[in-house]
Design a protein around this motif. Sequence first.
Motif: not given
Length: 133
Positions: A22-37, A84-95
């Motif tokens: 089993x593997x788990x991840x928390x899917x994150x999006x951009x938080x406008x007030x903080x300025x980070x995903x 793995x692809x999403x991890x490499x693309x992290x840092x924008x609006x999604x992480x």
Amino acid sequence: MTTEPDTTEAQTAEPSPAAAAWRLWILLVWHPAIGLPVDPVAVLGLDESQQPAERVVRWVPLVYETADPWRERLSETTTSEDIERWIQQSGGACSLEPADIPEGALDLTHAADLVLNELLAEVIPALPPRGDG
């Protein structure tokens, strides 16, 4: 030394043998007030002991539009290669961030539910309002 209580506790809280896959991840999006995903919108779980891998998604309530970037990414099947692809693309609006399998989880769905409950109880209330609207 008292090792018997530890042994009894380990026997009663023993995870499923499949838990190692089993593997788990928390899917994150951009938080406008903080300025980070850093805004959690879902928990994604994969059981890679099955082919195709079993997938479980538990969405944070009331984040439908906010979670759209992840809804668009997730297809009916999700693979380790997708992760793995999403991890490499992290840092924008999604992480996404890996999450530990909670002790005592009975199956993958239960594990995802436990992580979601922790997000709802501790993480999300600590975030400032999104300020988007």
